[in-house]
Each structure stands twice: as structure tokens, then as C-alpha cells.
Scaffold this active site. Structure first.
Site, PDB file in Angstrom:
ATOM      1  N   ARG A 187      -5.932  13.005  -6.882  1.00 26.63           N
ATOM      2  CA  ARG A 187      -4.986  13.614  -5.930  1.00 26.63           C
ATOM      3  C   ARG A 187      -5.736  14.487  -4.919  1.00 26.63           C
ATOM      4  NH1 ARG A 187      -2.155  18.006  -7.016  1.00 26.63           N
ATOM      5  NH2 ARG A 187      -1.786  17.527  -9.199  1.00 26.63           N
ATOM      6  N   TYR A 217       8.556   7.401  16.990  1.00 29.51           N
ATOM      7  CA  TYR A 217       8.908   6.458  15.922  1.00 29.51           C
ATOM      8  C   TYR A 217      10.177   6.958  15.195  1.00 29.51           C
ATOM      9  CZ  TYR A 217       8.444   3.948  11.513  1.00 29.51           C
ATOM     10  OH  TYR A 217       8.674   3.193  10.402  1.00 29.51           O
ATOM     11  N   ASP A 239       0.180  10.455  17.808  1.00 29.78           N
ATOM     12  CA  ASP A 239       0.325   9.263  16.972  1.00 29.78           C
ATOM     13  C   ASP A 239      -0.305   8.104  17.746  1.00 29.78           C
ATOM     14  OD1 ASP A 239       1.190   6.903  15.729  1.00 29.78           O
ATOM     15  OD2 ASP A 239       3.106   7.759  15.111  1.00 29.78           O
ATOM     16  N   LYS A 273      -0.262  -0.450   9.797  1.00 20.35           N
ATOM     17  CA  LYS A 273      -0.148  -1.343  10.949  1.00 20.35           C
ATOM     18  C   LYS A 273      -1.518  -1.914  11.320  1.00 20.35           C
ATOM     19  CE  LYS A 273       4.054   0.225  10.676  1.00 20.35           C
ATOM     20  NZ  LYS A 273       4.512   1.349  11.476  1.00 20.35           N
TER      21      LYS A 273
HETATM   22  C1  LIG Z   1       5.199   2.516  11.241  1.00 19.88           C
HETATM   23  C2  LIG Z   1       4.943   3.692  12.073  1.00 19.88           C
HETATM   24  C3  LIG Z   1       4.930   4.968  11.502  1.00 19.88           C
HETATM   25  C4  LIG Z   1       5.238   5.216  10.047  1.00 19.88           C
HETATM   26  O1  LIG Z   1       4.238   4.695   9.216  1.00 19.88           O
HETATM   27  P1  LIG Z   1       4.496   4.171   7.706  1.00 19.88           P
HETATM   28  O2  LIG Z   1       3.153   3.715   7.284  1.00 19.88           O
HETATM   29  O3  LIG Z   1       5.515   3.071   7.802  1.00 19.88           O
HETATM   30  O4  LIG Z   1       5.014   5.325   6.934  1.00 19.88           O
HETATM   31  C5  LIG Z   1       4.650   6.038  12.335  1.00 19.88           C
HETATM   32  N1  LIG Z   1       4.408   5.872  13.651  1.00 19.88           N
HETATM   33  C6  LIG Z   1       4.428   4.658  14.236  1.00 19.88           C
HETATM   34  C7  LIG Z   1       4.130   4.534  15.685  1.00 19.88           C
HETATM   35  C8  LIG Z   1       4.695   3.521  13.469  1.00 19.88           C
HETATM   36  O5  LIG Z   1       4.721   2.327  14.052  1.00 19.88           O
END
Ligand SMILES: *Cc1c(COP(=O)(O)O)cnc(C)c1O
Length: 391
Positions: free
Chosen positions: A57, A110, A182, A207
Site C-alpha cells: 500500500r 471528465y 488532466d 486509456k
Molecule cells: C477515463 C478518464 C478519467 C477517469 O479515469 P478512470 O481510470 O476511468 O478512473 C479521467 N479523465 C479523463 C479525461 C478520462 O478520459
């Protein structure tokens, strides 16, 4: 390692030193605790006075390689990984925001992030100011009123809006505010927010970083002191990346540069095709000259990415028919994979929002988000052409 090109970094960063057992690929260290024969050595590692692992952890060797690869790719001082992108986002915000603080962000974050802004942060007495994403003047003015943190996302999901990072970051600096970007859509291959002056950058590694739709993960990279504070929060709150997921993400990352370059080319080709099609109402892609922020995208992005969205001329039934006609695409919620994916925001990025909230964001019910995979661009275009002809 930081002087190397991204493709070299993606393969080698974090793996330059000999790996355990002489392994040529990063071993999956599937162990919750780490054992010590010597109490003094154990204590030194536990107190951070000597290197060493204690409990997964806190730190784990497989996860550590993933963090190091991301750190060098984004050009940051420290990186920490999470169980998902949302864990990275929520831990970062909950670490750095206190009751009475004000945060400035945009309307088009998002869907999950926007739920944190609308539902969670106000419960803790944090003032959230969400600004029109395409309005650079309004963003600058909102930051100018003073705030603790500025949270940006560009290009946005699903309408591919672009924020002028340099301008927003400069405004935040003047206020002494922390900036978080992000960078999931762009990836470090196409956009480097830290080099533009952002304090921290984060990803849904689920992603593009992983790129194969087989592992969830998140990562935060940036200034040592700021990321260290989030590390201490993560250690307590526990949303850590598993060693097995870290292994899958690392395996995917070796081809990050190859994939993203190809997806940049395909994204542009598909957007240009759709733009010229009579049954397509609108196309959102920052690489098109018709995009309202194309000039800004050109200055801050090395490539325009493999994500686009478009709305077809017709109603939701027409959309269903069109989507049903496509082969070799997953009708699924994710993005950034080697497989092409398609879906309307009502079941993907903005499933957490109501129809009214989507409408307020300008997300029409016939909008489709399209994530280019690494298939042949002509094959993808031929399929889209046939599906549009069937309408
Ligand atoms: C999918 C996504 C998230 C969230 O990520 P997870 O891995 O699904 O928790 C945050 N920001 C963007 C731009 C995303 O496409």
C-alpha cells in the site's frame, strides 16, 4: 534518461538497472508485505532512512517502475500511481483543498471529475467555480479573483475543446495557485503541461498509457513537495495500483509513442473524412482548421490525438442504426485503446450526468465519441462511409 526521445523513454525508463533475477522484462512482484531478517534494516526502511519496501500500500517494485516511466515521460520530479484515474483525481483534490478554499476549473471536465466538483467538494466547504471551457478571458478572470487550485483538462471529453494552457497557468502563478492538468487525452507524446509550467499532471492510465483496455490505473506526476503530500494521503486512503495492473500498463507503455503517432494520423484522416460528409452535422477535432482553437492547439500540442467526436444528421434512432452498422469497433465506454471504440456520451464520458446537464454542456444526444485504434485508417473510413450510406 530524460535526454532521450519519448520512444526510448517509453521502452527503457525505470528499467535501466538490472531487474530482479536478471529478468529482461519487469517482474510482477505479487507480495503485500516485504520481509526482513534484520530488525535494524527493517526499521531503517520503515522509517524511510534506507531504501526498501515494507508494504504494497506504500510502495511496490513493479508499481515503482511504472511510476518512474511516467515521471520521466512527463518530465516531473515525482510520480505516484493509483488504482484508477478517478483515484488520482480525487486523492489530489482532497489532499490539497481545505474548507474555505476556492478552486477554479472548467465546465467540460471528465464526467466523474465534474461529479467531484458538483457533489463532493461543496460538502467539505470548498467553493467550486466552473468556467465556460472555450472562454479564455473568463478563465483568466475567474483565476484572477484568487484561488487555491486551478484544475484544467485539454482537449476535453467529449467535445474536444481546447484551453490555452500557457495563459491559464500564468494567471494561476500570479495568484500563487497550484495548477493540475488532466493530460489523459493528449498523452505526454502530444502535450507536456509541466514544461508549460503546470505544477502537476495526471492521467487515467486506463486509456492511452496502457492502451489495451485490459487494466485500470491512474498516475500523478509533478513537483516533489506537492506529489509527496498526495502520496501520504494515498498511503492512508489506499487507492493503490496493483502490481499486476502495473505490469500490464508497463507492457502497453512500451508502444505508447508508436501507437499515439499512428492514432494522430488516423484521427486527422477520419476527422477530415467526416467533415466533408453530407450526413455529418459537426465534427470536433483540434487538428481541423475549422476548430475554434486550432491555433492554440498547434502551439501546445505536438499531435492532435486519436480522439474526435461528431454528430450525425438525424435523431437517436438514426444514431443507433449508424452505430449498429459499424464493424471492427467496440461499442464501449473507454478510449485510447488499440481497438477503435465508439459511443455516445450518455453511456460513456457523461453517464454520470443527467440529460439536462449534458444539454447544458452542449452535448447533443446524437453526438458520438470516436477513439481511433491502430487499425488501418482507410479500413476505418470505409466502414464509416458504409454506415453513413445506410442511414
Ligand atoms: C477515463 C478518464 C478519467 C477517469 O479515469 P478512470 O481510470 O476511468 O478512473 C479521467 N479523465 C479523463 C479525461 C478520462 O478520459
Amino acid at each position: 534518461m530524460s535526454n532521450q526521445k519519448p520512444s526510448t523513454i517509453a521502452v527503457w525508463a525505470g528499467e535501466e538497472n538490472p531487474l530482479a533475477f536478471g529478468a529482461a522484462q519487469v517482474p510482477i512482484v505479487q507480495s503485500a508485505p516485504f520481509a526482513y531478517d534484520d530488525m535494524d534494516e527493517w526499521a531503517a526502511a520503515a522509517l524511510g532512512q534506507a531504501p526498501g519496501y515494507i508494504y504494497s500500500r506504500n510502495t511496490n517494485p513493479t508499481v515503482g517502475v511504472f511510476e518512474e516511466k511516467c515521471r520521466i515521460l512527463e518530465g516531473g520530479e515525482k510520480a505516484i500511481a493509483f488504482a484508477s484515474g478517478m483515484a488520482a483525481i480525487s486523492d489530489t483534490l482532497l489532499t490539497h483543498l481545505y474548507p474555505g478554499d476556492r478552486i477554479v476549473s472548467i465546465k467540460d471536465t471528465y464526467g466523474g471529475t465534474s461529479r467531484i466538483f458538483l457533489d463532493l467538494l461543496p460538502r467539505f466547504g470548498i467553493e467550486v467555480d466552473l468556467i465556460e471551457t472555450s472562454d479564455g478571458d473568463a478563465i483568466e478572470a475567474a483565476i484572477g479573483k484568487g484561488c487555491k487550485l486551478v484544475y484544467l483538462e485539454t482537449p476535453t471529453n467529449p467535445t474536444l475543446k481546447i484551453i490555452d494552457l500557457k495563459r491559464a497557468i500564468a494567471a494561476a502563478r500570479q495568484q500563487g495557485a497550484i495548477t493540475v492538468v488532466d493530460n489523459t487525452f493528449a498523452t505526454p507524446i502530444n502535450q507536456k503541461p509541466l514544461a508549460i509550467g503546470a505544477d502537476m499532471v495526471l492521467h487515467s492510465a486506463t486509456k492511452y498509457l496502457g492502451g489495451h483496455d485490459d487494466a485500470m490505473g491512474g498516475v500523478l506526476i509533478g513537483r516533489q513537495d506537492l506529489v509527496q503530500a498526495v502520496y501520504e494521503h494515498r498511503e492512508i486512503c489506499g487507492a493503490v495500483l496493483s502490481a499486476f495492473s502495473a505490469y500490464l500498463l508497463l507492457r502497453g507503455m512500451k508502444t505508447l509513442d508508436l501507437r499515439v503517432r499512428k492514432q494522430n494520423e488516423t484521427g486527422l484522416a477520419v476527422a477530415q473524412f467526416l467533415k466533408g460528409h453530407p450526413r455529418v452535422e459537426s465534427v470536433f477535432y483540434p487538428g481541423l482548421e475549422s476548430h475554434d482553437k486550432h491555433d492554440i492547439a498547434k502551439t501546445q500540442m505536438a499531435g492532435f490525438g486519436g480522439m474526435l467526436s461528431f454528430s450525425i444528421d438525424g435523431d437517436f434512432d438514426a444514431l443507433k442504426k449508424f452505430v449498429g452498422h459499424l464493424h471492427y469497433v467496440h461499442r464501449a465506454a473507454s478510449l485510447g485503446s488499440v481497438n477503435t471504440l465508439i459511443g455516445p456520451p450518455s453511456v460513456t464520458s457523461h453517464v454520470e450526468c443527467s440529460a439536462e446537464q449534458r444539454a447544458a454542456l452542449g452535448i447533443s444526444e446524437t453526438l458520438l465519441r470516436y477513439s481511433c485504434g491502430v487499425e488501418d485508417a482507410e479500413d476505418l473510413i470505409t466502414q464509416l462511409d458504409e454506415a453513413l450510406a445506410a442511414l
